[in-house]
Design a protein around this motif. Structure first.
Motif, PDB file in Angstrom:
ATOM      1  N   GLU A   1       8.469  -2.850  -3.871  1.00  0.00           N
ATOM      2  CA  GLU A   1       7.007  -2.991  -3.933  1.00  0.00           C
ATOM      3  C   GLU A   1       6.367  -3.499  -2.624  1.00  0.00           C
ATOM      4  O   GLU A   1       5.386  -2.904  -2.163  1.00  0.00           O
ATOM      5  CB  GLU A   1       6.647  -3.897  -5.125  1.00  0.00           C
ATOM      6  CG  GLU A   1       5.174  -3.965  -5.474  1.00  0.00           C
ATOM      7  CD  GLU A   1       4.574  -2.637  -5.942  1.00  0.00           C
ATOM      8  OE1 GLU A   1       5.297  -1.848  -6.586  1.00  0.00           O
ATOM      9  OE2 GLU A   1       3.389  -2.401  -5.643  1.00  0.00           O
ATOM     10  N   PRO A   2       6.889  -4.579  -1.990  1.00  0.00           N
ATOM     11  CA  PRO A   2       6.203  -5.079  -0.793  1.00  0.00           C
ATOM     12  C   PRO A   2       6.133  -4.064   0.345  1.00  0.00           C
ATOM     13  O   PRO A   2       5.250  -4.137   1.201  1.00  0.00           O
ATOM     14  CB  PRO A   2       7.057  -6.284  -0.357  1.00  0.00           C
ATOM     15  CG  PRO A   2       7.949  -6.592  -1.491  1.00  0.00           C
ATOM     16  CD  PRO A   2       8.086  -5.368  -2.323  1.00  0.00           C
ATOM     17  N   PHE A   3       7.091  -3.124   0.359  1.00  0.00           N
ATOM     18  CA  PHE A   3       7.172  -2.192   1.482  1.00  0.00           C
ATOM     19  C   PHE A   3       6.397  -0.895   1.234  1.00  0.00           C
ATOM     20  O   PHE A   3       6.285  -0.047   2.123  1.00  0.00           O
ATOM     21  CB  PHE A   3       8.645  -1.869   1.795  1.00  0.00           C
ATOM     22  CG  PHE A   3       9.496  -3.103   1.906  1.00  0.00           C
ATOM     23  CD1 PHE A   3       9.190  -4.082   2.848  1.00  0.00           C
ATOM     24  CD2 PHE A   3      10.574  -3.318   1.052  1.00  0.00           C
ATOM     25  CE1 PHE A   3       9.945  -5.249   2.939  1.00  0.00           C
ATOM     26  CE2 PHE A   3      11.332  -4.473   1.139  1.00  0.00           C
ATOM     27  CZ  PHE A   3      11.025  -5.446   2.082  1.00  0.00           C
ATOM     28  N   LEU A   4       5.879  -0.731   0.018  1.00  0.00           N
ATOM     29  CA  LEU A   4       5.243   0.549  -0.326  1.00  0.00           C
ATOM     30  C   LEU A   4       3.993   0.883   0.502  1.00  0.00           C
ATOM     31  O   LEU A   4       3.792   2.057   0.844  1.00  0.00           O
ATOM     32  CB  LEU A   4       4.919   0.605  -1.829  1.00  0.00           C
ATOM     33  CG  LEU A   4       6.121   0.953  -2.728  1.00  0.00           C
ATOM     34  CD1 LEU A   4       5.756   0.795  -4.205  1.00  0.00           C
ATOM     35  CD2 LEU A   4       6.634   2.366  -2.458  1.00  0.00           C
ATOM     36  N   PRO A   5       3.120  -0.111   0.842  1.00  0.00           N
ATOM     37  CA  PRO A   5       1.962   0.271   1.666  1.00  0.00           C
ATOM     38  C   PRO A   5       2.375   0.898   3.006  1.00  0.00           C
ATOM     39  O   PRO A   5       1.836   1.933   3.406  1.00  0.00           O
ATOM     40  CB  PRO A   5       1.208  -1.054   1.877  1.00  0.00           C
ATOM     41  CG  PRO A   5       1.594  -1.897   0.703  1.00  0.00           C
ATOM     42  CD  PRO A   5       3.026  -1.521   0.403  1.00  0.00           C
TER      43      PRO A   5
ATOM     44  N   ALA B   1      -3.689   3.495   8.939  1.00  0.00           N
ATOM     45  CA  ALA B   1      -3.809   2.212   9.648  1.00  0.00           C
ATOM     46  C   ALA B   1      -4.384   1.159   8.708  1.00  0.00           C
ATOM     47  O   ALA B   1      -3.882   0.024   8.640  1.00  0.00           O
ATOM     48  CB  ALA B   1      -4.702   2.377  10.878  1.00  0.00           C
ATOM     49  N   ALA B   2      -5.417   1.532   7.958  1.00  0.00           N
ATOM     50  CA  ALA B   2      -6.046   0.574   7.043  1.00  0.00           C
ATOM     51  C   ALA B   2      -5.057   0.107   5.972  1.00  0.00           C
ATOM     52  O   ALA B   2      -5.027  -1.073   5.603  1.00  0.00           O
ATOM     53  CB  ALA B   2      -7.280   1.213   6.401  1.00  0.00           C
ATOM     54  N   LEU B   3      -4.240   1.027   5.514  1.00  0.00           N
ATOM     55  CA  LEU B   3      -3.252   0.700   4.477  1.00  0.00           C
ATOM     56  C   LEU B   3      -2.191  -0.269   5.000  1.00  0.00           C
ATOM     57  O   LEU B   3      -1.847  -1.258   4.351  1.00  0.00           O
ATOM     58  CB  LEU B   3      -2.625   2.017   3.998  1.00  0.00           C
ATOM     59  CG  LEU B   3      -1.628   1.990   2.852  1.00  0.00           C
ATOM     60  CD1 LEU B   3      -2.226   1.311   1.626  1.00  0.00           C
ATOM     61  CD2 LEU B   3      -1.206   3.424   2.499  1.00  0.00           C
ATOM     62  N   CYS B   4      -1.669   0.015   6.190  1.00  0.00           N
ATOM     63  CA  CYS B   4      -0.652  -0.855   6.812  1.00  0.00           C
ATOM     64  C   CYS B   4      -1.176  -2.267   6.988  1.00  0.00           C
ATOM     65  O   CYS B   4      -0.408  -3.233   6.950  1.00  0.00           O
ATOM     66  CB  CYS B   4      -0.343  -0.350   8.214  1.00  0.00           C
ATOM     67  SG  CYS B   4       1.071   0.685   8.328  1.00  0.00           S
ATOM     68  N   LEU B   5      -2.476  -2.375   7.275  1.00  0.00           N
ATOM     69  CA  LEU B   5      -3.039  -3.679   7.629  1.00  0.00           C
ATOM     70  C   LEU B   5      -3.870  -4.269   6.498  1.00  0.00           C
ATOM     71  O   LEU B   5      -4.578  -5.249   6.704  1.00  0.00           O
ATOM     72  CB  LEU B   5      -3.893  -3.534   8.899  1.00  0.00           C
ATOM     73  CG  LEU B   5      -3.109  -2.994  10.101  1.00  0.00           C
ATOM     74  CD1 LEU B   5      -4.028  -2.666  11.263  1.00  0.00           C
ATOM     75  CD2 LEU B   5      -2.049  -3.994  10.543  1.00  0.00           C
ATOM     76  N   ASP B   6      -3.788  -3.696   5.307  1.00  0.00           N
ATOM     77  CA  ASP B   6      -4.575  -4.183   4.170  1.00  0.00           C
ATOM     78  C   ASP B   6      -4.097  -5.592   3.782  1.00  0.00           C
ATOM     79  O   ASP B   6      -2.953  -5.766   3.354  1.00  0.00           O
ATOM     80  CB  ASP B   6      -4.390  -3.226   2.984  1.00  0.00           C
ATOM     81  CG  ASP B   6      -5.305  -3.567   1.820  1.00  0.00           C
ATOM     82  OD1 ASP B   6      -5.351  -4.760   1.430  1.00  0.00           O
ATOM     83  OD2 ASP B   6      -5.963  -2.654   1.305  1.00  0.00           O
TER      84      ASP B   6
END
Ligand code: FPP
Ligand code: MG
Length: 298
Positions: A66-70, A124-129
């Motif tokens: 789960e933590p790595f999914l974004p 980019a937004a997802l990685c840094l959400d």
């Protein structure tokens, strides 16, 4: 015996669920834009890059998914943007991908262009959400995001794509084919698995080993892609085959012949498998995925 098919199916399911969660809702003035993004995102991709990210984390002891999914899904956003733009009339001008009409064929060129732009920026937004990535170490996240986005740009995928376009129809040296393959396709694959190792808590040696593994399978992946463009089955692949030869593309089979290209891909995969196995039992999926790169028919 490790069951690769079951592993891939389960990871694909988790990635697909997450992609649905992360895509903005298709409503209001952006409805058709999001539909165009979704069309390409859910056209039946293998989810190889997100799966590599998850397997990279697992290889160094990152047990949860789960933590790595974004970050894993951001890689699929970037990959999908690159396919949409690659298919545009200005580049490969392809009408069919994964058995479906390409984005511009279905939604028009302007919207396909923007759907690609939107997927890249959403990545980019997802990685840094902050909400979705609160469970990750911020320094590791920064390093992983930098690896991914620099590998997608001039120093990676876009640089390789540009060299590929420039080389079409010309006689090219082996070094240039290496450059094109390593960058156009290899860089994002290497970043996918490497970002997983970074986020999963790997030490420098482990991260280095995983990045090296990624470099080898990234190259092998593109060689297999070129081979499938010659001897693959159009119905299975869901696209027209023989396009590389028609466009005079710089490929290994064109440069060295089909059998030597096949041997080279197998050799790269054998070296990658050894690297994965050196990381221990937690890297079993990573080792198995390497084999899949050259066995795949799709
Ligand atoms: C197939 O991936 C895709 C490739 C082999 C990559 C080719 C490289 C590009 C299209 C880069 C284009 C770059 C720009 C900037 C336009 P896959 O077999 O994993 O596809 P799938 O997701 O359908 O399974
Ligand atoms: Mg193409």
């Amino acid at each position: 015996m490790f069951d690769l098919a079951a592993y891939l199916a389960e990871r694909r399911r988790l990635v697909d669920e997450a992609l649905h969660r992360y895509l903005p809702p298709a409503e209001g003035p952006v409805r058709e834009l999001v539909e165009a993004m979704a069309h390409s995102l859910f056209a039946g991709g293998k989810r190889l890059r997100p799966i590599l990210c998850l397997a990279g984390a697992e290889a160094v002891g990152g047990e949860e998914v789960e933590p790595f999914l974004p970050v894993a899904c951001a890689l699929e956003f970037i990959h999908t943007y690159s396919l949409i733009h690659d298919d545009l009339p200005a580049l490969d001008d392809d009408d069919l991908r994964r058995g479906q009409p390409t984005c511009h064929v279905k939604f028009g060129e302007a919207r396909a262009l923007l759907a690609g732009d939107a997927l890249l920026t959403e990545a980019a937004a997802l990685c840094l959400d902050p909400g979705l990535t609160a469970g990750l170490d911020p320094r590791r996240l920064q390093r992983a995001a930098h690896l991914i986005f620099s590998s997608a740009g001039v120093r990676g995928m876009v640089g390789g794509q540009d060299a590929d376009v420039a080389a079409a129809g010309r006689d090219v040296e082996r070094e240039l084919v290496d450059f094109i393959h390593a960058n156009k396709t290899g860089a994002l694959i290497r970043a996918a698995v490497g970002s997983g190792a970074i986020l999963g808590g790997g030490d420098e040696d482990q991260i280095e080993t995983v990045l090296d593994y990624g470099r080898l399978i990234g190259l092998a992946f593109q060689i297999q892609d070129d081979i499938l463009d010659i001897e693959g089955d159009a119905a299975t692949l869901g696209k027209v085959v023989g396009a590389d030869a028609r466009l005079g593309k710089a490929t290994y089979p064109a440069l060295m012949g089909l059998d030597p290209a096949r041997d080279r891909a197998r050799d790269l995969v054998a070296r990658a498998t050894e690297l994965a196995l050196s990381l221990g039992v937690s890297a079993e999926p990573l080792a198995a995925v390497a084999g899949y790169i050259v066995e795949r028919r799709i």
